[in-house]
Design a protein around this motif. Structure first.
Motif, PDB file in Angstrom:
ATOM      1  N   SER A 190      -1.120   1.987   4.881  1.00  0.00           N
ATOM      2  CA  SER A 190      -1.326   3.112   4.191  1.00  0.00           C
ATOM      3  C   SER A 190      -1.605   3.206   2.624  1.00  0.00           C
ATOM      4  N   PRO A 191      -2.692   3.366   2.203  1.00  0.00           N
ATOM      5  CA  PRO A 191      -3.392   3.089   0.724  1.00  0.00           C
ATOM      6  C   PRO A 191      -2.589   3.824  -0.231  1.00  0.00           C
ATOM      7  N   ILE A 192      -2.600   3.666  -1.354  1.00  0.00           N
ATOM      8  CA  ILE A 192      -2.222   4.484  -2.555  1.00  0.00           C
ATOM      9  C   ILE A 192      -3.218   5.761  -2.347  1.00  0.00           C
ATOM     10  N   SER A 193      -2.539   6.881  -2.537  1.00  0.00           N
ATOM     11  CA  SER A 193      -3.390   8.151  -2.434  1.00  0.00           C
ATOM     12  C   SER A 193      -4.421   8.005  -3.496  1.00  0.00           C
ATOM     13  N   GLY A 194      -5.562   8.372  -2.801  1.00  0.00           N
ATOM     14  CA  GLY A 194      -7.051   8.523  -3.847  1.00  0.00           C
ATOM     15  C   GLY A 194      -7.497   7.198  -3.540  1.00  0.00           C
ATOM     16  N   HIS A 195      -7.237   6.057  -3.243  1.00  0.00           N
ATOM     17  CA  HIS A 195      -7.870   4.816  -2.794  1.00  0.00           C
ATOM     18  C   HIS A 195      -8.647   4.987  -1.787  1.00  0.00           C
ATOM     19  N   ARG A 196      -9.707   4.303  -1.700  1.00  0.00           N
ATOM     20  CA  ARG A 196     -10.606   4.430  -0.542  1.00  0.00           C
ATOM     21  C   ARG A 196     -10.864   3.156   0.202  1.00  0.00           C
ATOM     22  N   SER A 197     -10.674   2.130  -0.714  1.00  0.00           N
ATOM     23  CA  SER A 197     -11.122   0.836  -0.001  1.00  0.00           C
ATOM     24  C   SER A 197      -9.661   0.068   0.350  1.00  0.00           C
ATOM     25  N   VAL A 198      -9.678  -0.458   1.457  1.00  0.00           N
ATOM     26  CA  VAL A 198      -8.602  -1.127   2.055  1.00  0.00           C
ATOM     27  C   VAL A 198      -8.950  -2.526   2.702  1.00  0.00           C
ATOM     28  N   SER A 199      -8.134  -3.510   2.003  1.00  0.00           N
ATOM     29  CA  SER A 199      -8.846  -5.131   2.387  1.00  0.00           C
ATOM     30  C   SER A 199      -7.361  -5.642   3.103  1.00  0.00           C
ATOM     31  N   TRP A 200      -7.714  -6.798   4.011  1.00  0.00           N
ATOM     32  CA  TRP A 200      -6.510  -7.216   4.729  1.00  0.00           C
ATOM     33  C   TRP A 200      -6.738  -8.629   4.442  1.00  0.00           C
ATOM     34  N   TYR A 201      -5.460  -9.331   4.397  1.00  0.00           N
ATOM     35  CA  TYR A 201      -5.438 -10.829   4.048  1.00  0.00           C
ATOM     36  C   TYR A 201      -4.558 -11.574   5.169  1.00  0.00           C
ATOM     37  N   GLN A 202      -4.454 -12.706   5.138  1.00  0.00           N
ATOM     38  CA  GLN A 202      -3.892 -13.436   5.937  1.00  0.00           C
ATOM     39  C   GLN A 202      -3.040 -14.761   4.995  1.00  0.00           C
ATOM     40  N   GLN A 203      -1.780 -14.740   5.145  1.00  0.00           N
ATOM     41  CA  GLN A 203      -0.859 -15.712   4.205  1.00  0.00           C
ATOM     42  C   GLN A 203      -0.310 -16.618   4.795  1.00  0.00           C
ATOM     43  N   THR A 224       1.823   0.992   1.556  1.00  0.00           N
ATOM     44  CA  THR A 224       2.935   0.910   2.680  1.00  0.00           C
ATOM     45  C   THR A 224       2.348   0.303   4.058  1.00  0.00           C
ATOM     46  N   GLN A 225       3.214  -0.807   4.177  1.00  0.00           N
ATOM     47  CA  GLN A 225       2.509  -1.424   5.393  1.00  0.00           C
ATOM     48  C   GLN A 225       3.694  -1.345   6.512  1.00  0.00           C
ATOM     49  N   THR A 226       3.441  -1.188   7.556  1.00  0.00           N
ATOM     50  CA  THR A 226       4.247  -1.145   8.643  1.00  0.00           C
ATOM     51  C   THR A 226       3.915  -1.916   9.995  1.00  0.00           C
ATOM     52  N   PRO A 227       4.580  -2.366  10.711  1.00  0.00           N
ATOM     53  CA  PRO A 227       6.090  -2.555  10.379  1.00  0.00           C
ATOM     54  C   PRO A 227       6.339  -3.943   9.450  1.00  0.00           C
ATOM     55  N   ARG A 228       7.336  -4.132   8.823  1.00  0.00           N
ATOM     56  CA  ARG A 228       7.633  -5.245   8.000  1.00  0.00           C
ATOM     57  C   ARG A 228       7.730  -6.458   8.638  1.00  0.00           C
ATOM     58  N   TYR A 229       8.278  -6.209   9.886  1.00  0.00           N
ATOM     59  CA  TYR A 229       8.430  -7.906  10.649  1.00  0.00           C
ATOM     60  C   TYR A 229       8.118  -7.383  12.251  1.00  0.00           C
ATOM     61  N   LEU A 230       7.487  -8.556  12.743  1.00  0.00           N
ATOM     62  CA  LEU A 230       7.280  -8.103  14.209  1.00  0.00           C
ATOM     63  C   LEU A 230       7.209  -9.499  14.951  1.00  0.00           C
ATOM     64  N   ILE A 231       7.635  -9.482  15.997  1.00  0.00           N
ATOM     65  CA  ILE A 231       7.675 -10.807  16.865  1.00  0.00           C
ATOM     66  C   ILE A 231       7.076 -10.455  18.262  1.00  0.00           C
ATOM     67  N   LYS A 232       6.020 -11.190  18.526  1.00  0.00           N
ATOM     68  CA  LYS A 232       5.185 -11.279  19.646  1.00  0.00           C
ATOM     69  C   LYS A 232       5.034 -12.424  20.330  1.00  0.00           C
ATOM     70  N   THR A 233       4.872 -12.559  21.436  1.00  0.00           N
ATOM     71  CA  THR A 233       4.730 -13.781  22.370  1.00  0.00           C
ATOM     72  C   THR A 233       2.831 -13.899  22.398  1.00  0.00           C
ATOM     73  N   ASN A 272      -8.633   9.287   6.641  1.00  0.00           N
ATOM     74  CA  ASN A 272      -7.612   9.522   5.329  1.00  0.00           C
ATOM     75  C   ASN A 272      -7.493   8.344   4.624  1.00  0.00           C
ATOM     76  N   SER A 273      -8.262   7.335   4.883  1.00  0.00           N
ATOM     77  CA  SER A 273      -8.237   6.062   4.290  1.00  0.00           C
ATOM     78  C   SER A 273      -7.314   4.972   4.861  1.00  0.00           C
ATOM     79  N   ARG A 274      -6.329   5.392   5.654  1.00  0.00           N
ATOM     80  CA  ARG A 274      -5.393   4.491   6.235  1.00  0.00           C
ATOM     81  C   ARG A 274      -6.203   3.436   7.197  1.00  0.00           C
ATOM     82  N   SER A 275      -5.525   2.447   7.514  1.00  0.00           N
ATOM     83  CA  SER A 275      -6.100   1.329   8.111  1.00  0.00           C
ATOM     84  C   SER A 275      -5.244   0.613   9.087  1.00  0.00           C
TER      85      SER A 275
END
Lengths: 113, 114
Positions: free
Chosen positions: B24-37, B5-14, B71-74
């Motif tokens: 928030s990762p899947i329960s029990g998952h301990r690794s979190v990676s981030w990517y830019q697309q 689960t990623q929040t927020p879904r949309y964001l506008i900044k200046t 709690n593994s949240r990132s």
């Protein structure tokens, strides 16, 4: 420097046809090659992956072919269906405890009914 | 089992502002990676966290940072936002670290910089 080159950029096939997407890599240290499928508005989902110790891996209608000497690998989608219409990404990464993938630029696949 | 689960879904900044994205990762998952697309650069690896420690980092400036909680949240933070930071930011979780662990992606946060 683009370490993983993916082609074609877009692909249109008829229902029931074979879709083929190709990737070429440069770094011989890469030893894990996954393919991801991404639908609009969704994150990528792992489809299938291969390591260089095998030349082919098949899961259902999806097959990866791997050519280590040519540093190329490809995704074949047999009996393509309209529901397969999505963007496909290949990736490559080095082994060991770290996973830092390098992605291809993606292929937009459209399967006409 | 709930997905990533990623929040927020949309964001506008200046330009010049900073932003914090949550994963928030899947329960029990301990690794979190981030990517830019982005349409221009495609999918690019930002960093990976495992057990609250940054394990790997991609080729991004120091304005991009992250952290992982017990709690593994990132969270991912981008400071001094630039127009070029407009992108879909994806988070992926896995049971452990390493290529053999399948990654499960969230649907991303769409960040637009005005």
């Amino acid at each position: 420097q683009q370490q993983v080159k993916q082609s074609p950029q877009s692909l249109i096939v008829q229902k029931g046809g074979i879709s083929i997407i190709n990737c070429a890599y440069e770094n011989t240290a890469f030893d894990y090659f996954p393919w991801y499928q991404q639908f609009p508005g969704k994150g990528p989902a792992l489809l299938i992956a291969i390591r260089p110790d095998v030349s082919e891996k098949k899961e259902g209608r999806f097959t990866i072919s791997f050519n280590k000497s040519a540093k190329q690998f490809s995704l074949h989608i047999m009996d393509s269906q309209p529901g397969d219409s999505a963007t496909y990404f290949c990736a490559a990464s080095k082994g060991g405890g770290s996973y830092i993938p390098t992605f291809g630029r993606g292929t937009s696949l459209i399967v006409h009914p | 089992k709930a997905g990533v689960t990623q929040t927020p879904r949309y964001l506008i900044k200046t330009r010049g502002q900073q932003v914090t994205l949550s994963c928030s990762p899947i329960s029990g998952h301990r690794s979190v990676s981030w990517y830019q697309q982005t349409p221009g650069q495609g999918l690019q690896f930002l960093f990976e966290y495992f057990s609250e420690t940054q394990r790997n980092k991609g080729n991004f400036p120091g304005r991009f940072s992250g952290r992982q909680f017990s709690n593994s949240r990132s969270e991912m933070n981008v400071s001094t936002l630039e127009l070029g930071d407009s992108a879909l930011y994806l988070c992926a979780s896995s049971l452990g670290t390493g290529a053999s662990q399948p990654q499960h992606f969230g649907d991303g946060t769409r960040l637009s910089i005005l």
